[in-house]
Design a protein around this motif. Structure first.
Motif, PDB file in Angstrom:
ATOM      1  N   SER A 161     -10.115   9.275   2.133  1.00 23.72           N
ATOM      2  CA  SER A 161     -10.770  10.073   3.171  1.00 23.72           C
ATOM      3  C   SER A 161     -10.770  11.499   2.642  1.00 23.72           C
ATOM      4  O   SER A 161     -10.591  11.708   1.456  1.00 23.72           O
ATOM      5  CB  SER A 161      -9.999  10.017   4.486  1.00 23.72           C
ATOM      6  OG  SER A 161      -9.689   8.707   4.855  1.00 23.72           O
ATOM      7  N   SER A 172      -9.081   3.259  -1.322  1.00 23.65           N
ATOM      8  CA  SER A 172      -9.903   3.998  -0.363  1.00 23.65           C
ATOM      9  C   SER A 172      -9.412   5.427  -0.264  1.00 23.65           C
ATOM     10  O   SER A 172      -8.234   5.712  -0.515  1.00 23.65           O
ATOM     11  CB  SER A 172      -9.872   3.325   1.008  1.00 23.65           C
ATOM     12  OG  SER A 172      -8.586   3.422   1.576  1.00 23.65           O
ATOM     13  N   ILE A 230      -5.302   5.882  -0.338  1.00 21.59           N
ATOM     14  CA  ILE A 230      -4.495   4.676  -0.183  1.00 21.59           C
ATOM     15  C   ILE A 230      -4.534   3.880  -1.469  1.00 21.59           C
ATOM     16  O   ILE A 230      -5.595   3.483  -1.948  1.00 21.59           O
ATOM     17  CB  ILE A 230      -4.974   3.830   1.005  1.00 21.59           C
ATOM     18  CG1 ILE A 230      -4.770   4.638   2.287  1.00 21.59           C
ATOM     19  CG2 ILE A 230      -4.195   2.503   1.069  1.00 21.59           C
ATOM     20  CD1 ILE A 230      -5.137   3.924   3.550  1.00 21.59           C
ATOM     21  N   TYR A 274      -7.067   0.859  13.008  1.00 22.69           N
ATOM     22  CA  TYR A 274      -7.860   1.461  11.920  1.00 22.69           C
ATOM     23  C   TYR A 274      -7.355   0.998  10.564  1.00 22.69           C
ATOM     24  O   TYR A 274      -8.097   0.871   9.610  1.00 22.69           O
ATOM     25  CB  TYR A 274      -7.810   2.995  12.044  1.00 22.69           C
ATOM     26  CG  TYR A 274      -8.605   3.749  11.008  1.00 22.69           C
ATOM     27  CD1 TYR A 274      -8.250   5.049  10.643  1.00 22.69           C
ATOM     28  CD2 TYR A 274      -9.731   3.201  10.391  1.00 22.69           C
ATOM     29  CE1 TYR A 274      -8.976   5.763   9.715  1.00 22.69           C
ATOM     30  CE2 TYR A 274     -10.461   3.913   9.440  1.00 22.69           C
ATOM     31  CZ  TYR A 274     -10.073   5.196   9.112  1.00 22.69           C
ATOM     32  OH  TYR A 274     -10.794   5.907   8.185  1.00 22.69           O
ATOM     33  N   ASP A 282      -1.045   3.617  14.557  1.00 24.73           N
ATOM     34  CA  ASP A 282      -2.197   2.858  14.077  1.00 24.73           C
ATOM     35  C   ASP A 282      -2.441   1.725  15.055  1.00 24.73           C
ATOM     36  O   ASP A 282      -1.584   0.856  15.240  1.00 24.73           O
ATOM     37  CB  ASP A 282      -1.883   2.295  12.683  1.00 24.73           C
ATOM     38  CG  ASP A 282      -3.079   1.581  12.071  1.00 24.73           C
ATOM     39  OD1 ASP A 282      -3.065   1.382  10.847  1.00 24.73           O
ATOM     40  OD2 ASP A 282      -4.019   1.226  12.807  1.00 24.73           O
ATOM     41  N   LEU A 310       0.511   5.447   0.632  1.00 20.48           N
ATOM     42  CA  LEU A 310      -0.326   6.558   1.089  1.00 20.48           C
ATOM     43  C   LEU A 310       0.064   7.805   0.320  1.00 20.48           C
ATOM     44  O   LEU A 310       1.241   8.165   0.253  1.00 20.48           O
ATOM     45  CB  LEU A 310      -0.125   6.797   2.590  1.00 20.48           C
ATOM     46  CG  LEU A 310      -0.870   8.015   3.165  1.00 20.48           C
ATOM     47  CD1 LEU A 310      -2.377   7.774   3.139  1.00 20.48           C
ATOM     48  CD2 LEU A 310      -0.408   8.293   4.593  1.00 20.48           C
ATOM     49  N   ARG A 339      -5.405   2.582   8.446  1.00 25.39           N
ATOM     50  CA  ARG A 339      -5.264   3.580   7.384  1.00 25.39           C
ATOM     51  C   ARG A 339      -3.828   4.077   7.334  1.00 25.39           C
ATOM     52  O   ARG A 339      -3.095   3.785   6.392  1.00 25.39           O
ATOM     53  CB  ARG A 339      -6.241   4.748   7.565  1.00 25.39           C
ATOM     54  CG  ARG A 339      -6.159   5.745   6.402  1.00 25.39           C
ATOM     55  CD  ARG A 339      -7.165   6.877   6.517  1.00 25.39           C
ATOM     56  NE  ARG A 339      -6.820   7.829   7.573  1.00 25.39           N
ATOM     57  CZ  ARG A 339      -7.541   8.931   7.857  1.00 25.39           C
ATOM     58  NH1 ARG A 339      -8.616   9.213   7.175  1.00 25.39           N
ATOM     59  NH2 ARG A 339      -7.176   9.737   8.846  1.00 25.39           N
ATOM     60  N   THR A 340      -3.415   4.826   8.341  1.00 21.33           N
ATOM     61  CA  THR A 340      -2.038   5.331   8.341  1.00 21.33           C
ATOM     62  C   THR A 340      -1.445   5.208   9.729  1.00 21.33           C
ATOM     63  O   THR A 340      -2.158   5.111  10.721  1.00 21.33           O
ATOM     64  CB  THR A 340      -1.970   6.831   8.003  1.00 21.33           C
ATOM     65  OG1 THR A 340      -2.798   7.538   8.940  1.00 21.33           O
ATOM     66  CG2 THR A 340      -2.456   7.114   6.611  1.00 21.33           C
ATOM     67  N   HIS A 344     -11.960   4.132  12.610  1.00 23.61           N
ATOM     68  CA  HIS A 344     -12.953   3.063  12.453  1.00 23.61           C
ATOM     69  C   HIS A 344     -14.150   3.254  13.379  1.00 23.61           C
ATOM     70  O   HIS A 344     -15.118   2.491  13.275  1.00 23.61           O
ATOM     71  CB  HIS A 344     -12.349   1.657  12.578  1.00 23.61           C
ATOM     72  CG  HIS A 344     -11.355   1.461  13.683  1.00 23.61           C
ATOM     73  ND1 HIS A 344     -10.513   2.452  14.159  1.00 23.61           N
ATOM     74  CD2 HIS A 344     -11.040   0.354  14.402  1.00 23.61           C
ATOM     75  CE1 HIS A 344      -9.747   1.963  15.115  1.00 23.61           C
ATOM     76  NE2 HIS A 344     -10.030   0.714  15.289  1.00 23.61           N
ATOM     77  N   HIS A 357      -6.603  11.852   2.596  1.00 24.64           N
ATOM     78  CA  HIS A 357      -5.803  10.644   2.397  1.00 24.64           C
ATOM     79  C   HIS A 357      -6.277   9.842   1.197  1.00 24.64           C
ATOM     80  O   HIS A 357      -7.482   9.699   0.976  1.00 24.64           O
ATOM     81  CB  HIS A 357      -5.948   9.678   3.590  1.00 24.64           C
ATOM     82  CG  HIS A 357      -5.457  10.178   4.899  1.00 24.64           C
ATOM     83  ND1 HIS A 357      -6.061  11.202   5.598  1.00 24.64           N
ATOM     84  CD2 HIS A 357      -4.426   9.763   5.676  1.00 24.64           C
ATOM     85  CE1 HIS A 357      -5.422  11.392   6.734  1.00 24.64           C
ATOM     86  NE2 HIS A 357      -4.432  10.539   6.809  1.00 24.64           N
ATOM     87  N   GLU A 369       0.826  -1.204   0.000  1.00 24.30           N
ATOM     88  CA  GLU A 369       0.000   0.000   0.000  1.00 24.30           C
ATOM     89  C   GLU A 369       0.858   1.251   0.000  1.00 24.30           C
ATOM     90  O   GLU A 369       1.919   1.302   0.619  1.00 24.30           O
ATOM     91  CB  GLU A 369      -0.905   0.034   1.249  1.00 24.30           C
ATOM     92  CG  GLU A 369      -2.111  -0.887   1.125  1.00 24.30           C
ATOM     93  CD  GLU A 369      -2.993  -0.842   2.348  1.00 24.30           C
ATOM     94  OE1 GLU A 369      -3.972  -1.619   2.351  1.00 24.30           O
ATOM     95  OE2 GLU A 369      -2.729  -0.083   3.298  1.00 24.30           O
TER      96      GLU A 369
END
Lengths: 368, 368
Positions: free
Chosen positions: A313, A311, A318, B134, B131, A267, B136-137, B171, A316, A265
């Motif tokens: 936000s 995904s 990803i 969640y 993290d 970011l 994400r990051t 989340h 953000h 992944e």
């Protein structure tokens, strides 16, 4: 030095050559079918891109709001059409614009028509918007009573001039049978033309959606086409079969801020406030918010190995990265993202940077 | 004369009283728990709303990008934190800001940390983003190796100063068990505080999400909270149980352009470019893009009979209207729409109009 050297934050890139090729292709198609091309500028919303369009014989444009019409006024357009059911609260602004710019509006009810008759100070044209199956807006195609009420009221003013019927078959975005939708649209507009052209010999019929205009070759007796998205295209159009991914003229340059090797992944700084949140969902339910391209000083290259935004936000993004991308990417790199819905992305970003490093205007980034 | 008399197109309304009450409620809650409230200004993005926040004892804010930090600079904030993994391409801009404004950034990898060590010209603080589930990051909570690598590299510069650990349990927006998520967050931050506070006695731990901050009463030994959305709230927060709909401080005023009596539908000028396209989906699969409120000169009233936006396009919004609304609505009326995701709506609209008719600034509408 290339345009890349100046980019430090999410930036919407515009490839002028691809954009011009898209404009030319659609202009040639319209000419082949003896139709007038009146692009819907809700996608580009730009004076400069408007100037490019003029080089391909385009003389009229469409806006989706009075603010957009105001932005496009005074740029030499023979006419600006507002392809949104007219909001009567904006009659004062319409009068301001109509004093110096030829403008037309869209009507679908008698209330607004009467208010225009009462308050218009300058000549304004109008199309009646017809709904022949999309179910969003417009007069039902068989509602002759309402059509005739609108025409009757409009005749009471010499300033409100009927131009024809406008149909936006927006369900070409949702239903796979574009030819069937177009058959319905052609029949509807042809029927209306036959019914009213004795009384209005110059009436024109216009159809306006990129998926249809891109793939159809049979437009019957429809006079004008008004697609907007085609100037840029996007992943949604590619999915619908209206373009190749290489026809997409815009991509969002995004900085790489972190890499998670164990998850494949990446970011990036690029989220909903940059791209908008339009998404494509595949048959397995996987979400796609945009696809990765590799940037270089000549533009971008669509890699064989696919990486995409899985995904987003607010800020953000990803990326689910291919093996090849994981092997080459570094924090501080720039990647390109082909958008799912270019109209929304351009509106979110508010300006463009061309591959030649030139800033191109957009209505949303313009301070009045 | 009221604010309503000036509205002719989609306009984002802000009820200052509701907003101030939201700020005060969260400030009081933070005080009750002996925590510092550092609001995430990605929601409000406004100098004026920042001034309101200062009246409730707030002295620091958070931004989600360097552009937002730039906008907030020089407004008297004791510190501005950029709660997004720092983008090393923006180090030159960071230096510009840091010369006159106390600023902190977020680090999650050694590459960016080293680049800051090499290029920083002025002191800058940093949080390590953690993290704890969640996905994400952030640095995985148990990845002590990476945490220590970042801290070790940072020590090579006297300008890069470790402030603590930041955790955004995003989340809470997707999973119903907020207490379970918070237990995980509390444990993670407490464990890290215990592990590193001998070496860094002043280290702070911060948690930042509105759903959790709104409903939780047990924050353990977490020092700071950084929610953003709470200044306005929205339908998503109401759904999560963090607020009442009457706590929502913004609504989009939309003109009514058409009414379809036979379908109980109202067409308004208000679509994706105004609201953004965030949607709530109920258990029957019905989409909700925003809920209708009735506007009057004192603000808005949430009706008992519910009407909501069932679909939106770029500019179009279609309301599925209650019987009561159908009976009273007219073309040319203004309705209010409570947004699903107020951060995105505010970003899309770029400015606010208060119930007192005052224009309030937003970073997106500000021309540099």
């Amino acid at each position: 030095m290339s345009y890349l050297d100046h980019i430090t934050s999410p930036t919407l890139l515009l490839d002028e050559n691809i954009c011009r090729a898209n404009i030319k292709r659609m202009a040639d198609k319209a000419a082949r079918h003896n139709m007038k091309l009146v692009p819907h500028f809700k996608t580009a919303q730009s004076h400069e891109i408007g100037d490019w369009a003029k080089e391909y014989g385009i003389t009229e444009v469409t806006a989706s709001s009075i603010k957009m019409a105001e932005y496009l006024s005074g740029e030499g357009w023979v006419n600006i059409h507002i392809a949104f059911p007219f909001n009567p609260l904006e009659i004062p602004k319409l009068n301001q614009i109509a004093e110096k710019q030829s403008i037309s509006v869209q009507l679908i009810n008698t209330t607004t028509t009467q208010m225009l008759v009462d308050q218009l100070e300058f000549p304004v044209g109008f199309f009646i918007e017809i709904d022949a199956g999309y179910g969003r807006t417009g007069v039902e195609v068989t509602d002759f009573g309402l059509i005739e009420d609108i025409l009757f009221i409009a005749k009471k003013s010499d300033k409100l001039n009927f131009k024809g019927f406008y149909l936006h078959p927006g369900h070409t975005y949702y239903m796979s049978d574009i030819p069937a939708i177009y058959e319905q649209s052609r029949n509807a507009l042809s029927m209306l033309k036959n019914k009213y052209s004795t009384e209005y010999p110059k009436l024109a019929t216009r159809v306006g959606d990129t998926p249809g205009c891109a793939v159809m070759e049979d437009f019957g007796d429809i006079d004008e086409m008004g697609p907007g998205n085609f100037v840029f295209y996007d992943l949604m159009q590619a999915e619908l079969g209206g373009c190749y991914k290489s026809d997409i003229a815009v991509c969002l340059a995004v900085p790489v801020v972190d890499i998670k090797k164990d998850r494949n992944e990446i970011l990036v700084h690029g989220g909903g406030v940059h791209l908008a949140k339009d998404v494509l969902i595949d048959s397995d339910g996987n979400k796609n918010f945009g696809e990765v391209v590799y940037l270089d000083e000549n533009g971008w290259e669509i890699p064989e190995d696919r990486s995409h935004l899985k995904s987003i936000s607010q800020e953000h993004g990803i990326i689910k990265a291919s093996k090849e991308l994981m092997a080459r990417v570094k924090v501080g790199d720039l990647l390109g993202i082909l958008p799912v819905h270019s109209c929304m992305t351009a509106d979110a970003m508010g300006s463009y940077l061309t591959i030649d490093g030139k800033v191109v205007d957009h209505a949303e980034g313009y301070s009045a």
